[in-house]
Design a protein around this motif. Structure first.
Motif, PDB file in Angstrom:
ATOM      1  N   PHE A  41     -49.865   1.064  58.773  1.00  0.00           N
ATOM      2  CA  PHE A  41     -49.998   2.158  58.592  1.00  0.00           C
ATOM      3  C   PHE A  41     -49.239   3.267  59.305  1.00  0.00           C
ATOM      4  O   PHE A  41     -48.780   2.963  60.642  1.00  0.00           O
ATOM      5  N   LEU A  42     -48.706   4.363  58.790  1.00  0.00           N
ATOM      6  CA  LEU A  42     -48.123   5.429  59.669  1.00  0.00           C
ATOM      7  C   LEU A  42     -49.129   6.690  59.609  1.00  0.00           C
ATOM      8  O   LEU A  42     -49.917   6.680  58.649  1.00  0.00           O
ATOM      9  N   MET A  43     -48.883   7.550  60.615  1.00  0.00           N
ATOM     10  CA  MET A  43     -49.647   8.910  60.569  1.00  0.00           C
ATOM     11  C   MET A  43     -49.085   9.830  59.540  1.00  0.00           C
ATOM     12  O   MET A  43     -47.336   9.645  59.275  1.00  0.00           O
ATOM     13  N   ASP A  44     -49.686  10.627  58.823  1.00  0.00           N
ATOM     14  CA  ASP A  44     -49.116  11.529  57.800  1.00  0.00           C
ATOM     15  C   ASP A  44     -49.107  13.017  58.772  1.00  0.00           C
ATOM     16  O   ASP A  44     -49.956  13.554  58.386  1.00  0.00           O
ATOM     17  N   HIS A  45     -47.998  13.036  59.613  1.00  0.00           N
ATOM     18  CA  HIS A  45     -47.780  14.466  60.341  1.00  0.00           C
ATOM     19  C   HIS A  45     -46.600  14.533  60.338  1.00  0.00           C
ATOM     20  O   HIS A  45     -45.786  13.550  60.161  1.00  0.00           O
ATOM     21  N   PHE A  46     -46.028  15.986  60.607  1.00  0.00           N
ATOM     22  CA  PHE A  46     -44.763  16.350  60.582  1.00  0.00           C
ATOM     23  C   PHE A  46     -44.366  16.797  62.251  1.00  0.00           C
ATOM     24  O   PHE A  46     -43.321  16.911  62.510  1.00  0.00           O
ATOM     25  N   TYR A  47     -45.515  16.866  63.044  1.00  0.00           N
ATOM     26  CA  TYR A  47     -45.268  17.076  64.349  1.00  0.00           C
ATOM     27  C   TYR A  47     -46.269  15.945  65.165  1.00  0.00           C
ATOM     28  O   TYR A  47     -47.315  15.648  64.536  1.00  0.00           O
ATOM     29  N   GLN A  48     -45.662  15.867  66.150  1.00  0.00           N
ATOM     30  CA  GLN A  48     -46.582  14.872  67.053  1.00  0.00           C
ATOM     31  C   GLN A  48     -47.917  15.575  67.562  1.00  0.00           C
ATOM     32  O   GLN A  48     -48.010  16.502  67.695  1.00  0.00           O
ATOM     33  N   LEU A  49     -48.880  14.654  67.705  1.00  0.00           N
ATOM     34  CA  LEU A  49     -50.411  15.176  67.682  1.00  0.00           C
ATOM     35  C   LEU A  49     -50.571  15.385  69.333  1.00  0.00           C
ATOM     36  O   LEU A  49     -49.982  14.627  70.145  1.00  0.00           O
ATOM     37  N   LEU A  60     -41.510  10.911  61.785  1.00  0.00           N
ATOM     38  CA  LEU A  60     -40.942  10.814  60.540  1.00  0.00           C
ATOM     39  C   LEU A  60     -41.938  11.145  59.316  1.00  0.00           C
ATOM     40  O   LEU A  60     -42.999  11.176  59.492  1.00  0.00           O
ATOM     41  N   GLU A  61     -41.393  11.557  58.151  1.00  0.00           N
ATOM     42  CA  GLU A  61     -42.219  11.978  57.148  1.00  0.00           C
ATOM     43  C   GLU A  61     -42.700  10.614  56.653  1.00  0.00           C
ATOM     44  O   GLU A  61     -41.939   9.587  56.332  1.00  0.00           O
ATOM     45  N   ALA A  62     -43.921  10.436  56.340  1.00  0.00           N
ATOM     46  CA  ALA A  62     -44.815   9.223  56.258  1.00  0.00           C
ATOM     47  C   ALA A  62     -44.277   8.420  55.126  1.00  0.00           C
ATOM     48  O   ALA A  62     -43.881   7.487  55.177  1.00  0.00           O
ATOM     49  N   TYR A  63     -44.196   9.082  53.865  1.00  0.00           N
ATOM     50  CA  TYR A  63     -44.035   8.318  52.815  1.00  0.00           C
ATOM     51  C   TYR A  63     -42.698   7.855  52.355  1.00  0.00           C
ATOM     52  O   TYR A  63     -42.189   6.874  51.789  1.00  0.00           O
ATOM     53  N   THR A  64     -41.543   8.762  52.784  1.00  0.00           N
ATOM     54  CA  THR A  64     -40.253   8.397  52.942  1.00  0.00           C
ATOM     55  C   THR A  64     -39.894   7.000  53.604  1.00  0.00           C
ATOM     56  O   THR A  64     -39.371   6.013  53.204  1.00  0.00           O
ATOM     57  N   ALA A  65     -40.826   7.109  54.987  1.00  0.00           N
ATOM     58  CA  ALA A  65     -40.618   5.776  55.836  1.00  0.00           C
ATOM     59  C   ALA A  65     -41.346   4.716  55.345  1.00  0.00           C
ATOM     60  O   ALA A  65     -40.989   3.630  55.398  1.00  0.00           O
ATOM     61  N   LEU A  66     -42.632   5.031  54.494  1.00  0.00           N
ATOM     62  CA  LEU A  66     -43.127   3.817  54.022  1.00  0.00           C
ATOM     63  C   LEU A  66     -42.620   3.134  52.986  1.00  0.00           C
ATOM     64  O   LEU A  66     -42.397   1.722  52.575  1.00  0.00           O
ATOM     65  N   GLY A  67     -41.686   3.750  52.184  1.00  0.00           N
ATOM     66  CA  GLY A  67     -40.859   3.406  50.806  1.00  0.00           C
ATOM     67  C   GLY A  67     -39.836   2.579  51.556  1.00  0.00           C
ATOM     68  O   GLY A  67     -39.465   1.435  50.925  1.00  0.00           O
ATOM     69  N   ALA A  68     -39.109   2.918  52.802  1.00  0.00           N
ATOM     70  CA  ALA A  68     -38.250   2.104  53.288  1.00  0.00           C
ATOM     71  C   ALA A  68     -38.793   0.858  53.951  1.00  0.00           C
ATOM     72  O   ALA A  68     -38.275  -0.255  53.903  1.00  0.00           O
ATOM     73  N   LEU A  69     -40.155   0.947  54.432  1.00  0.00           N
ATOM     74  CA  LEU A  69     -40.754  -0.419  55.042  1.00  0.00           C
ATOM     75  C   LEU A  69     -41.164  -1.200  53.980  1.00  0.00           C
ATOM     76  O   LEU A  69     -41.017  -2.515  54.213  1.00  0.00           O
ATOM     77  N   ALA A  70     -41.399  -0.694  52.656  1.00  0.00           N
ATOM     78  CA  ALA A  70     -41.658  -1.686  51.565  1.00  0.00           C
ATOM     79  C   ALA A  70     -40.531  -2.543  51.363  1.00  0.00           C
ATOM     80  O   ALA A  70     -40.566  -3.631  50.818  1.00  0.00           O
ATOM     81  N   THR A  71     -39.308  -2.131  51.500  1.00  0.00           N
ATOM     82  CA  THR A  71     -37.942  -2.934  51.145  1.00  0.00           C
ATOM     83  C   THR A  71     -37.746  -4.023  52.589  1.00  0.00           C
ATOM     84  O   THR A  71     -37.262  -5.034  52.429  1.00  0.00           O
ATOM     85  N   ALA A  72     -38.487  -3.652  53.437  1.00  0.00           N
ATOM     86  CA  ALA A  72     -38.180  -4.762  54.792  1.00  0.00           C
ATOM     87  C   ALA A  72     -39.443  -5.608  55.111  1.00  0.00           C
ATOM     88  O   ALA A  72     -39.216  -6.216  56.042  1.00  0.00           O
ATOM     89  N   THR A  73     -40.460  -5.579  54.245  1.00  0.00           N
ATOM     90  CA  THR A  73     -41.675  -6.282  54.566  1.00  0.00           C
ATOM     91  C   THR A  73     -41.890  -6.884  53.267  1.00  0.00           C
ATOM     92  O   THR A  73     -41.375  -6.671  51.934  1.00  0.00           O
ATOM     93  N   GLU A  74     -42.762  -7.979  53.062  1.00  0.00           N
ATOM     94  CA  GLU A  74     -43.020  -8.992  51.840  1.00  0.00           C
ATOM     95  C   GLU A  74     -44.517  -8.994  51.721  1.00  0.00           C
ATOM     96  O   GLU A  74     -44.843  -8.927  50.425  1.00  0.00           O
ATOM     97  N   ARG A  75     -45.413  -8.978  52.655  1.00  0.00           N
ATOM     98  CA  ARG A  75     -46.935  -9.035  52.374  1.00  0.00           C
ATOM     99  C   ARG A  75     -47.881  -7.966  53.002  1.00  0.00           C
ATOM    100  O   ARG A  75     -48.922  -7.968  52.306  1.00  0.00           O
ATOM    101  N   VAL A  76     -47.668  -7.227  53.804  1.00  0.00           N
ATOM    102  CA  VAL A  76     -48.591  -6.346  54.304  1.00  0.00           C
ATOM    103  C   VAL A  76     -48.559  -5.220  53.522  1.00  0.00           C
ATOM    104  O   VAL A  76     -47.518  -4.797  52.859  1.00  0.00           O
ATOM    105  N   GLN A  77     -49.994  -4.546  53.258  1.00  0.00           N
ATOM    106  CA  GLN A  77     -50.077  -3.364  52.585  1.00  0.00           C
ATOM    107  C   GLN A  77     -49.662  -2.151  53.527  1.00  0.00           C
ATOM    108  O   GLN A  77     -49.538  -2.356  54.827  1.00  0.00           O
ATOM    109  N   LEU A  78     -49.237  -1.413  52.930  1.00  0.00           N
ATOM    110  CA  LEU A  78     -48.589  -0.107  53.402  1.00  0.00           C
ATOM    111  C   LEU A  78     -49.367   1.351  52.962  1.00  0.00           C
ATOM    112  O   LEU A  78     -49.763   1.308  51.952  1.00  0.00           O
ATOM    113  N   GLY A  79     -49.601   2.018  53.842  1.00  0.00           N
ATOM    114  CA  GLY A  79     -50.288   3.410  53.682  1.00  0.00           C
ATOM    115  C   GLY A  79     -50.358   4.353  55.012  1.00  0.00           C
ATOM    116  O   GLY A  79     -49.682   4.111  55.858  1.00  0.00           O
ATOM    117  N   THR A  80     -50.767   5.279  54.916  1.00  0.00           N
ATOM    118  CA  THR A  80     -50.909   6.453  55.985  1.00  0.00           C
ATOM    119  C   THR A  80     -52.482   6.181  56.467  1.00  0.00           C
ATOM    120  O   THR A  80     -53.360   5.938  55.697  1.00  0.00           O
TER     121      THR A  80
END
Length: 307
Positions: A41-49, A60-80
């Protein structure tokens, strides 16, 4: 969907050049996958908490980063953990999570909550509203998003949102798992019982047994079998034997567990899993990106959560 052992990456302050920032995120996700974690999981925030750092620290913007992680992983589920509903229109979020599911080959999870970080809303121009309004928006959003994820052309007219025959294609699956996150017994738990596959309970460890009982009651109130709603706890770990580059305030809270990997595992079994929680999602903010920590934690925790 099953979330038994998840890793949340809550910060990107690695004291490296920006060019080396995302490779460090990839390394953590790949290490988690190799260590037997089922979800990242990543956090869905634009500023640090607050408690984790200053607002202008890297985020990082969460869903842009998750899309990139999808191409670098094979099995793990991905979300915020979790998406702030106030940051995107429901139809856009349905498209975003469906795209992540396509890109990842069916590994997307929709984590969602009402939103709470007022500074982000104020400075970035998102409407914040009242506590009640944010939860009204969340429930309306779920009534739009879920049918769209199932392939329905959704028309909806509510207090906050309006859609007309909204289309959501392509879709990789007919159902993308939905996870709510929070601790509110009246609102979050009620919405989880009605709409979600999974609830991540963000509460002090000592409060978990009572939270589990309230959640059971919320399910019974709508004639849902409580066993059909998975649960997890969000824990901050400080692992002995590894230098912690920072002393982040969140590690001092009631969701923190400290010790060797084996000591941490014993405490999680006794105080979290034995309290009726199905799984754990951990973060390691004090360790930032320290290779090897995720592996050691995974080795200790995986036997506790395997079916």
């Amino acid at each position: 969907m099953t979330i038994r052992l998840g890793l949340q990456i809550p910060n990107f302050s690695y004291n490296t050049p920006v060019a080396e920032l995302f490779p460090a995120v990839i390394a953590q996700a790949q290490e988690a996958e190799a260590a037997g974690f089922d979800t990242v999981f990543l956090m869905d925030h634009f500023y640090q908490l607050p408690g984790l750092g200053e607002p202008d620290e890297p985020m990082l913007e969460a869903y842009t980063a998750l899309g990139a992680l999808a191409t670098a992983t094979e099995r793990v589920q991905l979300g915020t953990l979790v998406t702030g509903n106030t940051y995107r229109q429901p139809t856009l979020l349905a498209k975003v999570i469906s795209t992540l599911d396509v890109v990842s080959g069916g590994r997307g999870i929709l984590g969602i909550g009402a939103g709470w970080f007022e500074l982000e809303h104020q400075q970035l121009g998102f409407e914040f509203g009242t506590f009640t309004e944010r939860f009204e928006k969340l429930e309306e959003a779920l009534q739009i998003i879920l049918p769209m994820l199932h392939g329905e052309r959704r028309s909806f007219s509510g207090k906050w949102y309006h859609t007309e025959n909204a289309i959501n294609e392509p879709r990789y699956r007919d159902h993308i798992p939905v996870m709510l996150g929070g601790s509110g017994e009246k609102k979050t738990f009620r919405l989880a019982a009605r709409y979600a596959d999974h609830l991540n309970i963000i509460a002090d460890i000592d409060d978990l047994p009572a939270k589990v009982e309230v959640l059971r009651q919320r399910c019974v109130e709508i004639d849902r079998d409580p066993a059909t709603l998975e649960t997890s706890g969000l824990l901050t770990l400080v692992v002995d034997g590894y230098d912690a580059p920072s002393d982040i305030g969140e590690a001092q809270g009631g969701r923190a567990v400290r010790g060797t990997p084996d000591q941490i595992a014993d405490e999680i079994k006794r105080r979290v899993l034995d309290a009726g929680i199905d799984g754990v999602i951990i973060n390691l903010p004090t360790h930032r990106h320290t290779p090897g920590v995720i592996t050691k934690v995974g080795e200790a925790l995986r036997p506790l959560v395997q079916p």
